[in-house]
Design a protein around this motif. Sequence first.
Motif, PDB file in Angstrom:
ATOM      1  N   THR A 129       3.240  -6.517   1.037  1.00  0.00           N
ATOM      2  CA  THR A 129       3.867  -6.557  -0.283  1.00  0.00           C
ATOM      3  C   THR A 129       2.980  -5.818  -1.279  1.00  0.00           C
ATOM      4  O   THR A 129       1.759  -5.731  -1.102  1.00  0.00           O
ATOM      5  CB  THR A 129       4.053  -8.000  -0.782  1.00  0.00           C
ATOM      6  N   ASP A 155       8.290  -3.714   5.317  1.00  0.00           N
ATOM      7  CA  ASP A 155       8.475  -4.464   4.078  1.00  0.00           C
ATOM      8  C   ASP A 155       7.869  -3.735   2.890  1.00  0.00           C
ATOM      9  O   ASP A 155       8.402  -3.816   1.771  1.00  0.00           O
ATOM     10  CB  ASP A 155       7.859  -5.856   4.211  1.00  0.00           C
ATOM     11  N   VAL A 157       7.721  -0.447   2.470  1.00  0.00           N
ATOM     12  CA  VAL A 157       8.676   0.596   2.081  1.00  0.00           C
ATOM     13  C   VAL A 157       9.846  -0.012   1.312  1.00  0.00           C
ATOM     14  O   VAL A 157      10.284   0.516   0.282  1.00  0.00           O
ATOM     15  CB  VAL A 157       9.176   1.365   3.321  1.00  0.00           C
ATOM     16  N   LYS A 158      10.341  -1.149   1.795  1.00  0.00           N
ATOM     17  CA  LYS A 158      11.478  -1.803   1.124  1.00  0.00           C
ATOM     18  C   LYS A 158      11.102  -2.249  -0.290  1.00  0.00           C
ATOM     19  O   LYS A 158      11.830  -1.969  -1.260  1.00  0.00           O
ATOM     20  CB  LYS A 158      11.934  -3.010   1.951  1.00  0.00           C
ATOM     21  N   ASP A 159       9.971  -2.940  -0.419  1.00  0.00           N
ATOM     22  CA  ASP A 159       9.587  -3.468  -1.723  1.00  0.00           C
ATOM     23  C   ASP A 159       9.221  -2.374  -2.721  1.00  0.00           C
ATOM     24  O   ASP A 159       9.358  -2.565  -3.934  1.00  0.00           O
ATOM     25  CB  ASP A 159       8.406  -4.429  -1.574  1.00  0.00           C
ATOM     26  N   MET A 160       8.740  -1.249  -2.222  1.00  0.00           N
ATOM     27  CA  MET A 160       8.403  -0.134  -3.097  1.00  0.00           C
ATOM     28  C   MET A 160       9.615   0.723  -3.447  1.00  0.00           C
ATOM     29  O   MET A 160       9.502   1.654  -4.238  1.00  0.00           O
ATOM     30  CB  MET A 160       7.327   0.736  -2.435  1.00  0.00           C
ATOM     31  N   ARG A 161      10.765   0.407  -2.829  1.00  0.00           N
ATOM     32  CA  ARG A 161      11.990   1.205  -2.998  1.00  0.00           C
ATOM     33  C   ARG A 161      11.737   2.648  -2.579  1.00  0.00           C
ATOM     34  O   ARG A 161      12.256   3.603  -3.175  1.00  0.00           O
ATOM     35  CB  ARG A 161      12.502   1.138  -4.433  1.00  0.00           C
ATOM     36  N   ALA A 162      10.929   2.798  -1.541  1.00  0.00           N
ATOM     37  CA  ALA A 162      10.546   4.116  -1.044  1.00  0.00           C
ATOM     38  C   ALA A 162      11.424   4.500   0.142  1.00  0.00           C
ATOM     39  O   ALA A 162      12.467   3.891   0.402  1.00  0.00           O
ATOM     40  CB  ALA A 162       9.069   4.117  -0.663  1.00  0.00           C
ATOM     41  N   ARG A 163      11.010   5.521   0.892  1.00  0.00           N
ATOM     42  CA  ARG A 163      11.738   6.010   2.055  1.00  0.00           C
ATOM     43  C   ARG A 163      10.775   6.137   3.225  1.00  0.00           C
ATOM     44  O   ARG A 163       9.595   6.433   3.050  1.00  0.00           O
ATOM     45  CB  ARG A 163      12.367   7.380   1.771  1.00  0.00           C
TER      46      ARG A 163
END
Length: 292
Positions: A129, A155, A157-163
């Motif tokens: 996180t 997680d 990548v998801k939490d950072m709104r990245a790719r």
Amino acid sequence: MSSTVRPRRSVLYMPGANTRALEKARTLSADALIFDLEDAVAPDAKDAARANVVAAAKSRTYGKREIAIRCNGLTTPWGKTDVAASATSGADAVLVPKVESAADVASIVSLLDASGAPPSMAVWAMMETPRGILRAEEIAGSHKRLQLFVMGTNDLVKDMRARHTPMRLPIVTALGLGMLAARAHGLTILDGVYNDIPDAEGFREACRQGLEMGFDGKTLIHPSQIEPCNEIFAPSTAELETARRIVAAFRAAQAEGKGVVTVDGRMIENLHVEQAERALALAAAIKALQAA
């Protein structure tokens, strides 16, 4: 040094609800196994999965492989029971998801102690996180039971709104912060998983990148990833030969009272000797694990 180096090149997640997978894991060449009670297990299968992994750990039929149990978070309905059951299972470590502070580690340690965990049982922390990454140094130095970081790249990548990208540029900063904190406190650190199982070359490239960044090994989600991971994270034949020459030259120079050591025309410093000794120790530890 060989007694302090433990191979963790390939660390494979095994779903705790799948008894056939837990059985198959006994024949796999992964250096370590993570019996997973969290992401790989549906809510209605949590209790059965816990019983499965505790029985598997207690069986002691996995040779010298390191066994960790990934519990559910302590704020979930299953987390505390997972940790309490794992404490006396004979597993080597408990892997804790979403660690975000030294207080999180302290809570796990207190629960392990209260549940009768032996002093040898380690805590592994999922670093997955943004808050956890920003507190990585605090977490890394929080307790002697904490021995290892696992980077939870999905997680992150998801939490950072990245790719997800081949070079992983969106999370390079997070990987580096985790690495710096781990090394500052003498922890092992494992790279995150690679999701595209059929993409064998992409996986090898991710392993090479992880090796170059300094990771000790990589977490895996499929048995087909074990062998290439073991190959890439092990010292090569050429590297071991160079390491032997460096160590031999350094010892000879010490015996003769010389202050300067050269190998193949290159001046050797203490850093090179330490790296060479670690490579030799890792090779010896891998050989011992394979012979078990």
